[in-house]
Design an enzyme around this catalytic site. Structure first.
Site, PDB file in Angstrom:
ATOM      1  N   HIS A  84      -4.181  10.130  35.012  1.00  0.00           N
ATOM      2  CA  HIS A  84      -2.886  10.735  35.316  1.00  0.00           C
ATOM      3  C   HIS A  84      -2.999  11.841  36.360  1.00  0.00           C
ATOM      4  O   HIS A  84      -2.000  12.223  36.957  1.00  0.00           O
ATOM      5  CB  HIS A  84      -2.156  11.191  34.044  1.00  0.00           C
ATOM      6  CG  HIS A  84      -2.623  12.475  33.430  1.00  0.00           C
ATOM      7  ND1 HIS A  84      -3.514  12.524  32.386  1.00  0.00           N
ATOM      8  CD2 HIS A  84      -2.312  13.751  33.699  1.00  0.00           C
ATOM      9  CE1 HIS A  84      -3.720  13.785  32.047  1.00  0.00           C
ATOM     10  NE2 HIS A  84      -3.001  14.554  32.825  1.00  0.00           N
ATOM     11  N   ASP A 220      -8.089   7.372  30.009  1.00  0.00           N
ATOM     12  CA  ASP A 220      -7.439   8.213  31.022  1.00  0.00           C
ATOM     13  C   ASP A 220      -8.453   8.804  32.014  1.00  0.00           C
ATOM     14  O   ASP A 220      -8.756   9.988  31.988  1.00  0.00           O
ATOM     15  CB  ASP A 220      -6.670   9.338  30.313  1.00  0.00           C
ATOM     16  CG  ASP A 220      -5.623   9.970  31.224  1.00  0.00           C
ATOM     17  OD1 ASP A 220      -5.682   9.768  32.450  1.00  0.00           O
ATOM     18  OD2 ASP A 220      -4.745  10.675  30.697  1.00  0.00           O
ATOM     19  N   SER A 654      -6.474  19.025  32.122  1.00  0.00           N
ATOM     20  CA  SER A 654      -6.612  17.581  32.241  1.00  0.00           C
ATOM     21  C   SER A 654      -7.753  17.247  33.181  1.00  0.00           C
ATOM     22  O   SER A 654      -7.847  17.790  34.274  1.00  0.00           O
ATOM     23  CB  SER A 654      -5.338  16.962  32.790  1.00  0.00           C
ATOM     24  OG  SER A 654      -4.485  16.690  31.736  1.00  0.00           O
TER      25      SER A 654
HETATM   26  N1  ARG Z   1       0.359  14.860  28.274  1.00  0.00           N
HETATM   27  C1  ARG Z   1      -0.673  14.862  29.260  1.00  0.00           C
HETATM   28  C2  ARG Z   1      -0.505  16.064  30.191  1.00  0.00           C
HETATM   29  O1  ARG Z   1       0.160  16.967  29.895  1.00  0.00           O
HETATM   30  C3  ARG Z   1      -0.747  13.566  29.967  1.00  0.00           C
HETATM   31  C4  ARG Z   1       0.378  13.257  30.883  1.00  0.00           C
HETATM   32  C5  ARG Z   1       0.263  11.968  31.614  1.00  0.00           C
HETATM   33  N2  ARG Z   1       0.462  10.789  30.779  1.00  0.00           N
HETATM   34  C6  ARG Z   1       1.664  10.203  30.579  1.00  0.00           C
HETATM   35  N3  ARG Z   1       1.736   9.167  29.805  1.00  0.00           N
HETATM   36  N4  ARG Z   1       2.759  10.651  31.154  1.00  0.00           N
HETATM   37  O2  ARG Z   1      -0.602  16.103  31.365  1.00  0.00           O
HETATM   38  N1  GLU Z   2      -2.307  16.438  30.088  1.00  0.00           N
HETATM   39  C1  GLU Z   2      -2.428  17.837  30.362  1.00  0.00           C
HETATM   40  C2  GLU Z   2      -2.758  18.151  31.805  1.00  0.00           C
HETATM   41  O1  GLU Z   2      -2.362  17.481  32.701  1.00  0.00           O
HETATM   42  C3  GLU Z   2      -3.386  18.406  29.410  1.00  0.00           C
HETATM   43  C4  GLU Z   2      -2.719  18.431  28.144  1.00  0.00           C
HETATM   44  C5  GLU Z   2      -2.389  19.798  27.725  1.00  0.00           C
HETATM   45  O2  GLU Z   2      -1.341  20.336  28.122  1.00  0.00           O
HETATM   46  O3  GLU Z   2      -3.223  20.296  26.986  1.00  0.00           O
HETATM   47  O4  GLU Z   2      -3.351  19.124  32.119  1.00  0.00           O
END
Ligand code: ARG
Ligand code: GLU
Length: 719
Positions: A84, A220, A654
Site C-alpha cells: 500500500h 502487504d 507502514s
Molecule cells: N490501514 C493501513 C494504513 O493505515 C493500510 C492501508 C492500506 N490498505 C487498504 N486496504 N486500504 O495505512
Molecule cells: N497502515 C498504516 C500506515 O500506512 C500503519 C497503520 C497504523 O496506522 O498503525 O502507516
C-alpha cells in the site's frame, strides 16, 4: 497475606507491562531503554541500533515516499516496503494492457526496474539536540507571539549555519510540543525504482474489507531499489546510475517467532497526540470523527457501486477508494475504542489530578487554570473545526471542482502577463488534464457532488455557509438540478475540449475561464473559507498549540514529581523512532481470543472467487495444495502469513521493519488492529497491537510464487 502478595505481583507486572509496550523512542536516546529492552529479551545493544560512528541499523531504514517507512535488505540497495506504500507507483506504471495492480510485476533484471519520478527515500545520517540554541532568548514568561518570532529566527539561523557545512538536507523539528528541538541531517535519495510487487489479490488480499482488522492475511509488500551516481551520490534518475551500496542492510530470519518473543519496530511514525486534555479527545472522538466517517461512508458507497460494475473504473478509483476508506475505517475504530475504554473519563481523571497537583506549589501557577482554559478554547474551536471538516470532506471531494482549481492562475492572466509565463501555465494545465482524466469517471463525480452538497447544505449553520450553498437553495429546485447544470455547462468535463481551449488560449480568453461554473464554485467555497474560517481557526489553533506546550511541560514536571520512574516519549512527528513489545494475541471482547499469527489456511478459508477482495489465484492455490513452501514454512509445517505484537506504531510506520531479539528481520509492519487505533490518543496494551506480514511469506511469494529468485539471492538469509 499470600493473596495480597499475589495481587501485588500482578499489579507490578501490569504496570511494568504498561511501560514496556507504550512509547516511540528517539533512537539517539535509546540508552535509557536498553536495560528494559534487554530484560525483555533483546540480545543486542542499542549501539547496534543507532550509532553515529559505526554502521548501525539506522543506516538501513528510510522514510519512503514521504509517508511510509522502508528498509534496505541487500548490499545493492534493495528496499522493502508495503504494497500500500508502493501502491500509487504500481498504479502509475499500470495500464489496462499492463495491469500491475492486478497481475503483479517482477523485474527479472536491473534493466527492467522501473524509474519512479518524484519518489524519494530519506535516510537519517545524524541528529542533535539544539534546544538551547532554538530557545535562546526565550523564558517561561515570554509572550507567545514574541516567543514564536524568536524561535523561528533562531531556527533559521541554526539551520543556515548547519547547511553551510553540509550537503545533507537539514531539518529542525520540535519535540514534546515545542519544549525540545532536534536538528536532523538527512540524505535524500532521488532515484528509487520499482522492482517488484505481488498482484493485489496477494498484496491487498482482504482489501478494504479486512483493512485495520485482525485476523489478517495480506501480503502487504512491494520492492524497490535505491540508485545513486557511479560516484555514490544521491542524484536524480539517470541511466548511468548504479545500485546503492548501503552501510548496513538487515539480515532476514527464517526462524519465525513465538508468543512472548521480543520484537522492535524501527520507522517513521507520523503523528500521535498522547498528551491531550480530555476535552480535546472528546471533541475528536465524538464530534469530528463521526462527521468525517458519515460523509466518507456516503462517498465510498457511490465508488463501490460503480467499481463493481466496470473493471476500468475499478482501477481508476482504486487509489482514491483506498485513501478515503482508510481514514473512514480508522476513525470509526478510534471513536469506538475511546468510548469502550472510557478514554475521555480517564483523561478527565488525570486532568483533575493535574490541576490539584498544580495547586500544591507556587511554582505551578502556569498550570492552575490550564484545563478550564482548554475547555473554553476547544468550545470556541469546535464550529471552525466542523467548518473545515465539511469543506474538505464534501466540496473538496468533488473532483471536478478541485480539477478546475488547477486553472485558477490561467484564469487571471491579463494582456500584461509575459507570454513565457502563460506558456508555462498552459503546459502545467495540460499535464494536470492528462493526469486527471486517466482516473476520472464522471458519473461517480456527479453522484458524489449531489450527495456531498446535500450534506454541506443540511449541516452547516448560517455563519459557516459559503454563498454557493445559499444560491443552490434559492435558485434551484433541488441539488440535483444544480449539479446537472454544473456538469452540463463546465468545460472541465471534456478532455478534448480542454486541450483545444489551451491550444488556442489568449489573454482575452481568461475571462471565459474565470466564469466557468466549476471554477466559480470552487472559488466560492475557498474564498469563503479564506475570508471567514482560516484566520480565526489558525489563531485558535496556535493558541491551543501554545497551551499544549505548557501542558506538556506541566505533565513532564508532574511525572518527574509524582512518578519519577516513568520515562516520557515525545509524540510522533515523522521522525525516526524505535518502539518495542512482545509477540502475542489479545482478547478484543468477551469470549473471543485472538491468536498471534495467521496462515495460508486462512486465505483459503476466506477465498471467494465472486468477492473481489477474496480472490485467490490458481498459482497460489496450487502451491498451497502441494504444500510447496520450501524453506519458508514454519516449523509447524504451515505457511505463516501475518502476526501481531505489542509495538506502539501509527501511520507512517507502514513498511517498517519488525525485528527480533538479534535485530534480524521478522516482517514488515503494515497496520494496527482496529480495536486499538485509539492508541494515537491513548495507549492500552491490552488491545493496541501492530500487524506485520511475516517475512517468510514475503520471500515465499517472491521466490516460489513469482520465481524472482534473483532478489532472494541478494538478501542475507539466516536459517
Ligand atoms: N490501514 C493501513 C494504513 O493505515 C493500510 C492501508 C492500506 N490498505 C487498504 N486496504 N486500504 O495505512
Ligand atoms: N497502515 C498504516 C500506515 O500506512 C500503519 C497503520 C497504523 O496506522 O498503525 O502507516
Amino acid at each position: 497475606m499470600k493473596k495480597l502478595l499475589l495481587s501485588f505481583i500482578v499489579l507490578m507486572s501490569f504496570s511494568l507491562q504498561l511501560r514496556a509496550d507504550e512509547g516511540m523512542w528517539i533512537p539517539m536516546l535509546l540508552q535509557n531503554n536498553e536495560q528494559e529492552m534487554q530484560e525483555m529479551g533483546m540480545n543486542i545493544t542499542v549501539e547496534d541500533i543507532y550509532s553515529i560512528n559505526n554502521s548501525s541499523m539506522k543506516d538501513a531504514v528510510v522514510l519512503f515516499g514521504g509517508g511510509c517507512t522502508g528498509e534496505i535488505v541487500s548490499e545493492q540497495g534493495l528496499l522493502l516496503t508495503n504494497h500500500h506504500c508502493g501502491y500509487s507507483w504500481i498504479q502509475y506504471h499500470s495500464t489496462v494492457e499492463h495491469d500491475y495492480l492486478t497481475d503483479g510485476f517482477w523485474a527479472m533484471s536491473f534493466e527492467e526496474e522501473l524509474p519512479c519520478p518524484g519518489l524519494t527515500a530519506v535516510m537519517l545520517k545524524s541528529m542533535k539536540d539544539v534546544t538551547n540554541f532554538v530557545l535562546e532568548g526565550v523564558t517561561k514568561d515570554t509572550p507567545n507571539d514574541e516567543r514564536a518570532r524568536i524561535v523561528s529566527e533562531n531556527i533559521k539561523k541554526v539551520k543556515e549555519e548547519a547547511e553551510a557545512t553540509t550537503n545533507y538536507q537539514v531539518v529542525i523539528k520540535p519535540f514534546y510540543h515545542g519544549n525540545k528541538y532536534y536538528m536532523i541531517y538527512n540524505e535524500v535519495f532521488k532515484d528509487v525504482r520499482m522492482v517488484g510487487t505481488p498482484p493485489s489479490n496477494i498484496g491487498k488480499f482482504g482489501g478494504d474489507t479486512d483493512n485495520w482488522v485482525w485476523p489478517r492475511h495480506t501480503g502487504d509488500f512491494s520492492i524497490f531499489r535505491i540508485y545513486v551516481s557511479p560516484e555514490g551520490e544521491a542524484v536524480e534518475y539517470s541511466e548511468d546510475n548504479v545500485p546503492y551500496k548501503p552501510n548496513y542492510h538487515f539480515p532476514i530470519s527464517l526462524k519465525g517467532a513465538e508468543k512472548g518473543d521480543f520484537t522492535f519496530v524501527f520507522g517513521y511514525p507520523a503523528r500521535t497526540n498522547e498528551y491531550l486534555p480530555a476535552v480535546a479527545v472528546d471533541q475528536e472522538a465524538n464530534v469530528i470523527n463521526p462527521v468525517s466517517v458519515d460523509l466518507r461512508g456516503k462517498i465510498l458507497d457511490i465508488y463501490n457501486k460503480h467499481q463493481e460494475k466496470d473493471p476500468k473504473v475499478r482501477i481508476q478509483y482504486a487509489s482514491k477508494h483506498a485513501s478515503l476508506g482508510n481514514g473512514w475505517k480508522k476513525w470509526m475504530g478510534v471513536t469506538e475504542g475511546i468510548n469502550n475504554f472510557k478514554g475521555v473519563q480517564k483523561k478527565k481523571a488525570f486532568d483533575e489530578k493535574f490541576t490539584a497537583w498544580a495547586y500544591k506549589s507556587r511554582q505551578r501557577g502556569a498550570y492552575l487554570t490550564l484545563i478550564s482554559d482548554f475547555e473554553k478554547v476547544y468550545a470556541e474551536y469546535e464550529p471552525y473545526r466542523l467548518a473545515i471538516t465539511y469543506l474538505s470532506e464534501t466540496a473538496l471531494n468533488i473532483e471536478i471542482l478541485t480539477f478546475a482549481a488547477e486553472f485558477n492562475k490561467l484564469s487571471q492572466v491579463t494582456k500584461d502577463t509575459p507570454q513565457e509565463e502563460i506558456d508555462e501555465m498552459i503546459a502545467a494545465a495540460k499535464e494536470a488534464t492528462k493526469v486527471f482524466f486517466k482516473d476520472y469517471y464522471q458519473p461517480i463525480d456527479e453522484e458524489v457532488a449531489v450527495a456531498m452538497l446535500t450534506e454541506y447544505i443540511a449541516n452547516q449553520p448560517a455563519d459557516f455557509r459559503p454563498e454557493l450553498l445559499n444560491t443552490i437553495e434559492k435558485k434551484y429546485d433541488n441539488v440535483e438540478a444544480y449539479v446537472e447544470e454544473l456538469f452540463a455547462k463546465t468545460m472541465f468535463t471534456s478532455e478534448e475540449g480542454i486541450y483545444q481551449f489551451l491550444d488556442e488560449f489568449k489573454a482575452s480568453k481568461a475571462k471565459k475561464l474565470a466564469k466557468d461554473p466549476a471554477l466559480m464554485a470552487y472559488n466560492n467555497v475557498m474564498d469563503f473559507y479564506l475570508a471567514n474560517v482560516r484566520e480565526k481557526a489558525s489563531d485558535i489553533n496556535s493558541q491551543i498549540a501554545d497551551m499544549q506546550r505548557v501542558f506538556m511541560r506541566g505533565q513532564m514536571e508532574y511525572y518527574a514529581d509524582q512518578e519519577p520512574e516513568k520515562r516520557m516519549y515525545p509524540d510522533a512527528n515523522f521522525t525516526l523512532r524505535v518502539t518495542y513489545g512482545k509477540i502475542g494475541g489479545f482478547s478484543p471482547r468477551d469470549a473471543v481470543n485472538y491468536k498471534h499469527f495467521t496462515t495460508l489456511d486462512g486465505i483459503m478459508q476466506k477465498e471467494n472467487p465472486d468477492i473481489y477482495d477474496y480472490v485467490v489465484t490458481d498459482r497460489l492455490r496450487e502451491l498451497y495444495e502441494n504444500k510447496d513452501y520450501g524453506r519458508y514454512a514454519d516449523k509447524d509445517g504451515s505457511m505463516h502469513v501475518a502476526f501481531i505484537a505489542g509495538n506502539h506504531t501509527t501511520g507512517g510506520n507502514s513498511g517498517s521493519p519488525i525485528l527480533n531479539a538479534d535485530g534480524h528481520l521478522l516482517g514488515l509492519n503494515f497496520d494496527r488492529t482496529w480495536e486499538g487505533t485509539m492508541s494515537d490518543l491513548i495507549y492500552d496494551p491490552s488491545i493496541c497491537k501492530n500487524i506485520s506480514v511475516d517475512i517468510r511469506y514475503v520471500l515465499f511469494i517472491i521466490d516460489k510464487y513469482a520465481g524472482a529468485t534473483r532478489l532472494v539471492d541478494e538478501m542475507t538469509i539466516v536459517e
